[in-house]
Design an enzyme around this catalytic site. Structure first.
Site, PDB file in Angstrom:
ATOM      1  N   ARG A  91       7.958  14.341  -9.440  1.00 21.61           N
ATOM      2  CA  ARG A  91       8.356  14.376  -8.027  1.00 21.61           C
ATOM      3  C   ARG A  91       9.861  14.137  -7.927  1.00 21.61           C
ATOM      4  O   ARG A  91      10.406  13.256  -8.585  1.00 21.61           O
ATOM      5  CB  ARG A  91       7.639  13.288  -7.251  1.00 21.61           C
ATOM      6  CG  ARG A  91       8.098  13.276  -5.803  1.00 21.61           C
ATOM      7  CD  ARG A  91       7.757  11.980  -5.122  1.00 21.61           C
ATOM      8  NE  ARG A  91       8.389  11.948  -3.808  1.00 21.61           N
ATOM      9  CZ  ARG A  91       8.722  10.818  -3.193  1.00 21.61           C
ATOM     10  NH1 ARG A  91       8.513   9.658  -3.771  1.00 21.61           N
ATOM     11  NH2 ARG A  91       9.277  10.857  -2.013  1.00 21.61           N
ATOM     12  N   HIS A 179       9.643  13.266   2.020  1.00 19.21           N
ATOM     13  CA  HIS A 179       8.178  13.126   2.172  1.00 19.21           C
ATOM     14  C   HIS A 179       7.482  14.487   2.258  1.00 19.21           C
ATOM     15  O   HIS A 179       6.353  14.593   2.752  1.00 19.21           O
ATOM     16  CB  HIS A 179       7.809  12.322   3.445  1.00 19.21           C
ATOM     17  CG  HIS A 179       8.169  10.869   3.378  1.00 19.21           C
ATOM     18  ND1 HIS A 179       8.614  10.166   4.478  1.00 19.21           N
ATOM     19  CD2 HIS A 179       8.164   9.990   2.342  1.00 19.21           C
ATOM     20  CE1 HIS A 179       8.845   8.920   4.140  1.00 19.21           C
ATOM     21  NE2 HIS A 179       8.580   8.788   2.839  1.00 19.21           N
ATOM     22  N   GLY A 206       9.465   3.822   3.446  1.00 16.94           N
ATOM     23  CA  GLY A 206      10.314   4.834   4.066  1.00 16.94           C
ATOM     24  C   GLY A 206       9.446   5.514   5.107  1.00 16.94           C
ATOM     25  O   GLY A 206       8.245   5.658   4.903  1.00 16.94           O
ATOM     26  N   GLY A 334       0.885   3.922   8.345  1.00 15.52           N
ATOM     27  CA  GLY A 334       0.094   4.893   9.101  1.00 15.52           C
ATOM     28  C   GLY A 334      -1.391   4.804   8.783  1.00 15.52           C
ATOM     29  O   GLY A 334      -2.248   4.942   9.656  1.00 15.52           O
ATOM     30  N   GLU A 335      -1.705   4.539   7.534  1.00  9.17           N
ATOM     31  CA  GLU A 335      -3.113   4.474   7.136  1.00  9.17           C
ATOM     32  C   GLU A 335      -3.756   3.131   7.457  1.00  9.17           C
ATOM     33  O   GLU A 335      -4.947   3.066   7.736  1.00  9.17           O
ATOM     34  CB  GLU A 335      -3.240   4.670   5.619  1.00  9.17           C
ATOM     35  CG  GLU A 335      -3.092   6.085   5.151  1.00  9.17           C
ATOM     36  CD  GLU A 335      -3.213   6.119   3.637  1.00  9.17           C
ATOM     37  OE1 GLU A 335      -4.339   6.277   3.159  1.00  9.17           O
ATOM     38  OE2 GLU A 335      -2.180   5.962   2.957  1.00  9.17           O
ATOM     39  N   ASN A 336      -2.951   2.066   7.361  1.00 11.26           N
ATOM     40  CA  ASN A 336      -3.561   0.725   7.392  1.00 11.26           C
ATOM     41  C   ASN A 336      -3.241  -0.147   8.597  1.00 11.26           C
ATOM     42  O   ASN A 336      -3.965  -1.088   8.869  1.00 11.26           O
ATOM     43  CB  ASN A 336      -3.131  -0.066   6.142  1.00 11.26           C
ATOM     44  CG  ASN A 336      -3.560   0.615   4.872  1.00 11.26           C
ATOM     45  OD1 ASN A 336      -4.750   0.830   4.674  1.00 11.26           O
ATOM     46  ND2 ASN A 336      -2.601   0.984   4.042  1.00 11.26           N
TER      47      ASN A 336
HETATM   48  P1  ADP Z   1       6.157   3.468  -0.023  1.00 12.12           P
HETATM   49  O1  ADP Z   1       7.009   4.193   0.995  1.00 12.12           O
HETATM   50  O2  ADP Z   1       6.911   2.465  -0.818  1.00 12.12           O
HETATM   51  O3  ADP Z   1       5.225   4.372  -0.808  1.00 12.12           O
HETATM   52  P2  ADP Z   1       3.728   2.624   1.311  1.00 12.12           P
HETATM   53  O4  ADP Z   1       3.322   3.977   1.806  1.00 12.12           O
HETATM   54  O5  ADP Z   1       2.890   1.976   0.272  1.00 12.12           O
HETATM   55  O6  ADP Z   1       5.241   2.571   0.892  1.00 12.12           O
HETATM   56  O7  ADP Z   1       3.772   1.674   2.608  1.00 12.12           O
HETATM   57  C1  ADP Z   1       4.219   0.355   2.546  1.00 12.12           C
HETATM   58  C2  ADP Z   1       4.101  -0.243   3.941  1.00 12.12           C
HETATM   59  O8  ADP Z   1       2.717  -0.195   4.338  1.00 12.12           O
HETATM   60  C3  ADP Z   1       4.536  -1.695   4.013  1.00 12.12           C
HETATM   61  O9  ADP Z   1       5.299  -1.917   5.191  1.00 12.12           O
HETATM   62  C4  ADP Z   1       3.215  -2.427   4.109  1.00 12.12           C
HETATM   63  O10 ADP Z   1       3.324  -3.622   4.817  1.00 12.12           O
HETATM   64  C5  ADP Z   1       2.378  -1.455   4.894  1.00 12.12           C
HETATM   65  N1  ADP Z   1       0.954  -1.767   4.720  1.00 12.12           N
HETATM   66  C6  ADP Z   1       0.200  -1.599   3.607  1.00 12.12           C
HETATM   67  N2  ADP Z   1      -1.055  -2.087   3.822  1.00 12.12           N
HETATM   68  C7  ADP Z   1      -1.077  -2.565   5.098  1.00 12.12           C
HETATM   69  C8  ADP Z   1      -2.065  -3.194   5.923  1.00 12.12           C
HETATM   70  N3  ADP Z   1      -3.283  -3.422   5.473  1.00 12.12           N
HETATM   71  N4  ADP Z   1      -1.705  -3.530   7.176  1.00 12.12           N
HETATM   72  C9  ADP Z   1      -0.462  -3.311   7.639  1.00 12.12           C
HETATM   73  N5  ADP Z   1       0.504  -2.723   6.927  1.00 12.12           N
HETATM   74  C10 ADP Z   1       0.219  -2.351   5.674  1.00 12.12           C
END
Ligand code: ADP
Length: 398
Positions: A91, A179, A206, A334-336
């Site tokens: 990537r 992205h 990001g 976005g997912e969590n």
């Molecule tokens: P990257 O851009 O480094 O790949 P990720 O897509 O893993 O990052 O996203 C990281 C972000 O997602 C962080 O701000 C983290 O707090 C948030 N995050 C991950 N799990 C949860 C959760 N269960 N609830 C809220 N925020 C979450």
């Protein structure tokens, strides 16, 4: 056609992620995935797990440098425990103006992409390092670069062009976005029912948003570099250039050389700003949500700014798309983060967006909008490695 393995290498500014897929005859099966996190620290994290989630490696070694990080990965890959790759997919956030197509990596191509390090300064150095090492580790095996910018190449000139003097545009300074592999995977997962007017928000450390028509990008929030666009974990996002000049002049008062001042400004804009800068606490949404519960006003302001910027961006993309059929959330937040999704959508009721609170609260729910919502709101995971494998298989001509 017998099946074969593809290694995917996906590096961040402080991590190396990898996965091995079995491919062939249209099948794509992830065999293992792993990562080294915490590069530059005494307490890194090195793990590998199989497809069932069983940990095959789970260590916390010191990882002082990217060389140490890569040697951990390389030793594991060469241990004979995992199938040898027939090809490697890397990537890459940006290959600059001259490397726009996903393609086979040569030493010359690496040099060319390296000359555009400023286009993704946090990501390019480690990606380039890993490409050079991977060519040595697997001599004769084809390595391919898969670009985040590839998905965004369909943007019209009006979206790509930056309002700057022509001499800088001629150097390739324009909107490239990032992205892109994640967005491609959203469109891929929506097939065959890709809506005409789609907005996807990749909200991770990001964060960015894209406007997509019939599966093709027409605009995206990140610009020349991933520092532009919406506010994210440690990055300003788009900002009045006067603010950067103000900070630069302050830095220059105590800095010897112009390039050292520029490096410091870069660190301010991309490593110390965003959610971290505003909250003065953390770039991590989970920490901010905890702090908000305890009444921390700065954490509240940081998250409010995040939500507010995303709402404004979505509004402008609805105008560009001439309406909206679907809004997709992806990335770690976005997912969590149920609260971020609820807060963002609460401000979008003028667009007819209605969230179903129950569905939004369920982890893994695909559709989170209510039946009477004018726009379908979905949560879709970013399957970046799978997209990289798909590109590699296509480039191999299999
Ligand atoms: P990257 O851009 O480094 O790949 P990720 O897509 O893993 O990052 O996203 C990281 C972000 O997602 C962080 O701000 C983290 O707090 C948030 N995050 C991950 N799990 C949860 C959760 N269960 N609830 C809220 N925020 C979450």
């Amino acid at each position: 056609m017998p099946s074969f393995s593809i290694l995917v290498l996906n590096s961040g500014s402080s991590s190396i992620k990898f996965s091995i897929y079995e491919a062939g005859n249209g099948a794509r099966t992830r065999l293992v995935e792993g990562a080294v996190d915490g590069i530059g620290t005494d307490l890194g994290k090195f793990w590998i797990e199989d497809a069932s989630g069983k940990k095959l490696v789970d260590q916390t070694p010191p990882v002082p440098s990217r060389a140490v990080a890569f040697s951990l990965v390389a030793d594991a890959l060469k241990s004979g425990k995992f199938s040898a790759p027939a090809a490697v997919g890397h990537r890459m956030v940006s290959g600059g103006p001259t490397v726009q197509e996903n393609q086979r990596i040569t030493p010359e191509l690496i040099d060319e992409m390296e000359s555009y390090t400023e286009f993704a300064p946090l990501h390019t150095p480690i990606a380039i390092y890993i490409m050079r090492e991977a060519l040595k580790l697997f001599p004769g095996i084809p390595n391919f670069v898969i670009l985040d910018t590839y998905f965004h190449r369909t943007m019209p000139e009006v979206a790509k062009h930056m309002p700057i003097p022509e001499e800088y545009s001629a150097m390739g300074v324009r909107r490239y976005g990032a992205h892109g592999i994640s967005y491609e995977s959203i469109v891929y997962q929506l097939q065959p029912n890709v809506p005409e007017r789609l907005i996807a928000a990749h909200l991770g450390n990001g964060a960015s948003i894209s406007a997509i028509r019939y599966g093709k990008c027409i605009d995206t929030s990140m610009g020349l570099t991933p520092t532009g666009g919406i506010i994210s974990g440690t990055r300003t996002g788009d900002i009045d250039p006067g603010v950067l000049l103000f900070i630069l002049r302050k830095i220059a008062e105590t800095t010897e050389s112009a390039s050292a001042a520029a490096d410091q400004l870069e660190a301010v804009a991309s490593k110390k700003a965003g959610l971290l800068g505003v909250s003065d606490l953390s770039n991590d949404m989970r920490d901010l949500r905890e702090a908000i519960k305890e009444g921390n006003a700065k954490a509240r302001l940081a998250v409010d700014k995040f939500v507010w910027t995303i709402q404004k961006w979505i509004g402008s993309y609805v105008a560009e798309l001439g309406g909206l059929d679907m809004l997709v959330f992806t990335g770690g937040i976005g997912e969590n983060d149920i609260d971020s999704r609820a807060e963002i959508c609460a401000g979008l009721s003028a667009l007819g967006i209605v969230l179903d609170e129950k569905r939004n609260n369920v982890r893994g729910a695909a559709v989170i909008s209510a039946e009477n919502s004018a726009v379908v709101v979905r949560v879709i995971p970013p399957l970046e490695d799978l997209m990289i494998v798909n590109h590699v298989v296509r480039l191999l001509g299999e």
